[in-house]
Design an enzyme around this catalytic site. Structure first.
Site, PDB file in Angstrom:
ATOM      1  CE1 TYR A  75      -3.238  -2.992   0.720  1.00 32.41           C
ATOM      2  CE2 TYR A  75      -4.571  -1.107   1.358  1.00 32.41           C
ATOM      3  CZ  TYR A  75      -4.474  -2.446   1.011  1.00 32.41           C
ATOM      4  OH  TYR A  75      -5.612  -3.219   0.955  1.00 32.41           O
ATOM      5  CG  HIS A  89      -8.220  -5.565   4.530  1.00 34.09           C
ATOM      6  ND1 HIS A  89      -8.325  -6.911   4.775  1.00 34.09           N
ATOM      7  CD2 HIS A  89      -7.715  -5.450   3.272  1.00 34.09           C
ATOM      8  CE1 HIS A  89      -7.912  -7.591   3.706  1.00 34.09           C
ATOM      9  NE2 HIS A  89      -7.531  -6.726   2.778  1.00 34.09           N
ATOM     10  N   GLY A  90     -11.132  -6.531   5.764  1.00 34.47           N
ATOM     11  CA  GLY A  90     -11.627  -7.716   6.483  1.00 34.47           C
ATOM     12  C   GLY A  90     -10.519  -8.266   7.368  1.00 34.47           C
ATOM     13  CG  ASP A  91     -11.509 -10.501  10.976  1.00 35.86           C
ATOM     14  OD1 ASP A  91     -11.871 -11.136   9.963  1.00 35.86           O
ATOM     15  OD2 ASP A  91     -12.018 -10.651  12.108  1.00 35.86           O
ATOM     16  CB  THR A 122     -19.113 -11.962   5.696  1.00 34.01           C
ATOM     17  OG1 THR A 122     -19.079 -10.605   6.090  1.00 34.01           O
ATOM     18  CG2 THR A 122     -20.512 -12.529   5.741  1.00 34.01           C
ATOM     19  CG  ASP A 204      10.955 -37.960 -22.164  1.00 29.58           C
ATOM     20  OD1 ASP A 204       9.865 -37.908 -22.762  1.00 29.58           O
ATOM     21  OD2 ASP A 204      11.708 -36.973 -22.007  1.00 29.58           O
TER      22      ASP A 204
HETATM   23  C1  SPV Z   1      10.465 -32.410 -20.400  1.00 31.07           C
HETATM   24  O1  SPV Z   1      10.283 -31.913 -19.280  1.00 31.07           O
HETATM   25  O2  SPV Z   1      10.002 -33.504 -20.733  1.00 31.07           O
HETATM   26  C2  SPV Z   1      11.239 -31.682 -21.408  1.00 31.07           C
HETATM   27  C3  SPV Z   1      12.252 -30.722 -20.970  1.00 31.07           C
HETATM   28  O3  SPV Z   1      11.053 -31.943 -22.572  1.00 31.07           O
HETATM   29  S1  SPV Z   1      13.754 -31.548 -20.945  1.00 31.07           S
HETATM   30  O4  SPV Z   1      13.602 -32.729 -20.100  1.00 31.07           O
HETATM   31  O5  SPV Z   1      14.745 -30.644 -20.444  1.00 31.07           O
HETATM   32  O6  SPV Z   1      14.061 -31.964 -22.310  1.00 31.07           O
HETATM   33 MG    MG Z   2       9.876 -33.614 -22.945  1.00 28.17          MG
END
Ligand code: SPV
Ligand code: MG
Length: 431
Positions: A75, A89-91, A122, A204
């Site tokens: 503020y 202000h609300g508490d 409230t 992956d």
């Molecule tokens: C993921 O998180 O799957 C990515 C980013 O593709 S990395 O793992 O850095 O490639």
């Molecule tokens: Mg990825």
């Protein structure tokens, strides 16, 4: 006539707000502050109506002499400008992280002898229902989808946290910290291919298919409101990508990031230790164009991820690709690196920004983790993704507990590492 100031962060006026306004009016002329969108997204609910409309609904209550926009959570500026005799202000802020805002108000009032009036908050069924409705609205696809583009205009850098389940989604949704005289939270969620696959005990390599990825997105969406950026791997075949883009857009996902690799994708953090093939500019721009051509909204973003630095093809190649992908319609560029030094990322940003001032740049500082968000923002980065830290912290914690239980033939020894059962029950909202 005394001057009274009360600031609001709401899209709907309910009896709790009216109570604050009524009390304020008893002390003098009411100046109602509207927390700016930029400030509000730092610590409060995301606004679903403009700050101008929020000001109008306060005026419509009949209690308000004037409305003004409060630009900052704290503020200092507004109280210096207005010098009200009272702040009302609300508490409710007494027992939340917003307590640091209360401290700030008291400090500023003390400078000139102003007074803080706190109104009992409230809390009844009607108010709770209105509150729940506002939250549910934010979870709807039409609100969630556009929120990434909105937040890109509101924050110096958008912070996304990796999530791969409802539970991790709740962490991204609810974690808020009081730090450096301010409040902070994550702006978005990243559904990583690495962590979504890892959570399923799979590599992956685009083995976890889109139906399964969509199941993860649904789990996250069920319990959160923040915008979702999906790691779309290579995007797959163009013929499949267009269908997936449509589905993601309809669901309310805000962005998909696809990487310019082809064939069997491996995680980028392997770099050149494994065989990885970069797609041609021609093929990849065709994929971007195809994705863009099926969109039904202006909101969904297709972000192109460049693997040239990961694959050691050089800065020139990365930049050539970046401009080509933007030309093909990409709504953002993700540049990736596995170096621990952020130098090549910063150099890319510098050169890219010489020709392109506006296309959002996304980075994933897993390896180059010493760089701060402020430094990245300074370099022209718009989105920072913390891509795997939740998964990497949870696994050793869980494994350590498993080891100790095996060692001691009971669970007593790990008790002090565990979240109390009461807390985990409270973590999940009941409908
Ligand atoms: C993921 O998180 O799957 C990515 C980013 O593709 S990395 O793992 O850095 O490639
Ligand atoms: Mg990825």
């Amino acid at each position: 006539m005394k001057k009274v100031y009360a600031c609001f962060c709401t899209d709907v006026i309910h009896e709790g707000h009216l109570n604050v306004l009524k009390t304020a009016a008893q002390y003098g002329e009411v100046y109602a502050g509207v927390m700016s969108d930029q400030a509000m997204v730092r610590f409060n609910r995301f606004p679903t109506i403009s700050q101008e409309r929020r000001a109008e609904i306060l005026k419509e209550t009949g209690y308000v002499k004037e409305t003004l926009v409060q630009q900052d959570i704290m503020y200092d500026e507004v109280l210096e400008r207005l010098r009200p005799d009272y702040v009302v202000h609300g508490d409710n802020w007494l027992h939340s992280r917003e307590n640091i805002i209360r401290e700030n108000v008291l400090k500023n009032l003390k400078k000139y002898g102003g007074e803080l009036i706190e109104v009992p908050y409230t809390c009844n069924e009607t108010v709770k229902k209105i509150d729940d409705n506002m939250r549910e609205k934010l979870a709807m696809p039409e609100f969630r989808r556009k929120r990434l583009r909105q937040v890109l205009t509101m924050r110096p850098i958008v912070k996304a946290l990796e999530v791969h389940s409802g539970l991790t989604g709740l962490i991204a949704e609810k974690t808020i910290v009081a730090n450096n005289n301010s409040l902070d939270q994550f702006d978005a969620m990243w559904i990583s291919s690495l962590c979504d696959s890892t959570a399923k005990g799979k590599p992956d390599i685009e083995l976890v298919d889109m139906s399964s990825r969509i199941r993860t997105i649904e789990d996250v969406m069920d319990v959160t409101t923040k915008p979702i950026i999906l790691d779309g791997d290579t995007g797959g075949l163009v013929e499949h990508f267009v269908y997936n883009v449509r589905t993601l857009e309809r669901m309310g996902v805000s962005a998909v990031i696809i990487e310019d690799k082809t064939g069997l994708k491996k995680n980028s953090l392997f770099g050149t230790e494994v065989e990885q093939t970069q797609d041609t500019i021609e093929n990849f721009t065709a994929k971007i164009r195809a994705g863009k051509s099926v969109l039904r909204t202006e909101e969904f973003m297709i972000i192109a991820r460049i693997e040239s630095l990961i694959l050691e093809r050089g800065m020139e190649d990365a930049l050539t690709r970046a401009y080509a992908y933007v030309e093909a319609g990409a709504d953002g560029i993700m540049i990736h690196s596995r170096k621990t030094d952020p130098g090549e990322i910063l150099e890319f940003c510098r050169q890219f920004r010489e020709k392109d001032a506006s296309t959002p740049i996304v980075v994933v500082p897993t390896s180059f983790n010493s760089i701060t968000e402020e430094e990245l923002a300074e370099a022209g980065v718009n989105i920072v993704i913390y891509a795997n830290q939740l998964t990497r912290s949870a696994f050793p914690a869980m494994q350590g507990v498993a080891v100790e239980i095996l060692k001691h033939h009971r669970a007593k020894e790990v008790d002090d590492r565990l979240m109390p059962i009461k807390d985990i029950i409270r973590l999940i909202d009941a409908l």
